[in-house]
Design an enzyme around this catalytic site. Structure first.
Site, short mmCIF file in Angstrom:
data_model
loop_
_atom_site.label_atom_id
_atom_site.label_comp_id
_atom_site.label_asym_id
_atom_site.label_seq_id
_atom_site.Cartn_x
_atom_site.Cartn_y
_atom_site.Cartn_z
N ARG A 52 -4.34 9.24 -2.72
CA ARG A 52 -5.21 9.01 -1.58
C ARG A 52 -4.68 9.82 -0.41
O ARG A 52 -3.48 9.77 -0.12
CB ARG A 52 -5.25 7.51 -1.24
CG ARG A 52 -6.18 7.17 -0.08
CD ARG A 52 -6.12 5.66 0.20
NE ARG A 52 -6.78 5.35 1.46
CZ ARG A 52 -7.99 4.79 1.56
NH1 ARG A 52 -8.66 4.50 0.47
NH2 ARG A 52 -8.51 4.53 2.73
N ALA A 92 -10.55 4.24 12.49
CA ALA A 92 -9.77 4.85 11.41
C ALA A 92 -10.63 5.79 10.59
O ALA A 92 -11.85 5.60 10.47
CB ALA A 92 -9.17 3.78 10.51
N GLU A 112 -17.30 5.79 15.01
CA GLU A 112 -17.15 4.37 14.72
C GLU A 112 -17.28 3.47 15.95
O GLU A 112 -17.51 2.27 15.80
CB GLU A 112 -15.80 4.10 14.05
CG GLU A 112 -15.67 4.76 12.69
CD GLU A 112 -14.46 4.27 11.92
OE1 GLU A 112 -14.48 4.37 10.69
OE2 GLU A 112 -13.49 3.80 12.54
N GLY A 131 5.20 2.38 -3.30
CA GLY A 131 5.49 2.09 -4.70
C GLY A 131 4.42 2.61 -5.64
O GLY A 131 4.69 2.75 -6.85
N GLU A 135 -0.65 7.53 0.19
CA GLU A 135 -1.26 7.50 1.52
C GLU A 135 -0.25 7.32 2.65
O GLU A 135 0.61 6.43 2.61
CB GLU A 135 -2.30 6.40 1.61
CG GLU A 135 -3.05 6.38 2.93
CD GLU A 135 -4.13 5.30 2.98
OE1 GLU A 135 -5.01 5.40 3.86
OE2 GLU A 135 -4.09 4.38 2.16
N GLU A 158 -22.37 7.34 4.65
CA GLU A 158 -21.06 6.89 4.18
C GLU A 158 -21.02 5.38 3.97
O GLU A 158 -19.97 4.81 3.71
CB GLU A 158 -19.97 7.32 5.16
CG GLU A 158 -19.79 8.83 5.26
CD GLU A 158 -18.70 9.24 6.22
OE1 GLU A 158 -18.01 8.34 6.78
OE2 GLU A 158 -18.52 10.45 6.43
#
Length: 205
Positions: A52, A92, A112, A131, A135, A158
């Site tokens: 990602r 974001a 946004e 882990g 990202e 979107e």
């Protein structure tokens, strides 16, 4: 005692790597080994890695009115928990090729929440879940005026459906303490604001 960070990427060997899923996101399977603290090499083992891209998050803050803008939207990952899957979050967005985090902050602020940030202060960069995911989040506080803020936003194609809320800084900080806000970016940014709020207000005055 040995100091931390004695190893680096050269101490990891990828024996094999293959993409096992490619959709909106990508998943790779890796066969790898790495150095161990006791001087031996780890036997080859497998891990799945969620690929990602980096993202940028911004806490919009008005130091004069002492208010923040928080975005309410549906989040699939919160389904099945003992809470609403509509979360209160920061501005974001995913970083696109050729964009700086500051570019992303301004683009997403417009898309946004209809906001343009007059000043962006870096809070930190952090890995979301190292882990199993690549990202990295680039986290900022963006100074704005909340006088005309709030309303419905989002990019239709979107599948974004966003309500921008104007919230007092005091109430927003209270929501991280009582658990109503429980996503990492918002918690980190609001705790940073709790530590820096007096300074920001003094500088604005």
């Amino acid at each position: 005692m040995t100091e931390p960070f004695q190893f680096n990427s050269s101490d990891v060997t990828i024996e094999k790597r293959e993409t096992v899923f490619q959709g909106f996101f990508r998943m790779d399977k890796l066969w790898l080994t790495h150095a161990r603290f006791d001087g031996r090499d780890m036997p080859v083992f497998t891990r799945e890695l969620f690929i990602r891209g980096d993202a940028t998050c911004v806490l919009p803050y008005d130091p004069v009115r002492d208010e923040v803008v928080l975005l309410e939207q549906f989040r699939l990952g919160a389904l099945g928990r003992n809470q609403s899957p509509w979360l209160l979050e920061l501005v974001a967005g995913m970083n696109e090729d050729g964009e700086t985090p500051e570019d992303v902050a301004q683009r997403e602020g417009q898309e946004e929440a209809g906001l343009t940030f007059g000043e962006l202060t870096k809070i930190c960069d952090y890995m979301v879940s190292p882990g199993g995911s690549t990202e990295m989040i680039h986290l900022f506080c963006g100074l704005i005026s909340t006088e005309a803020a709030g309303g419905l936003y989002g990019v239709e194609h979107e599948h974004e459906d966003i309500r921008a809320h104007v919230v007092s800084a005091e109430n927003a900080i209270a929501m991280i303490h009582d658990g109503r806000i429980n996503n990492a970016a918002a918690i980190i940014a609001l705790q940073w604001l709790e530590l820096n709020r007096s300074r920001l207000r003094k500088e604005a005055s």
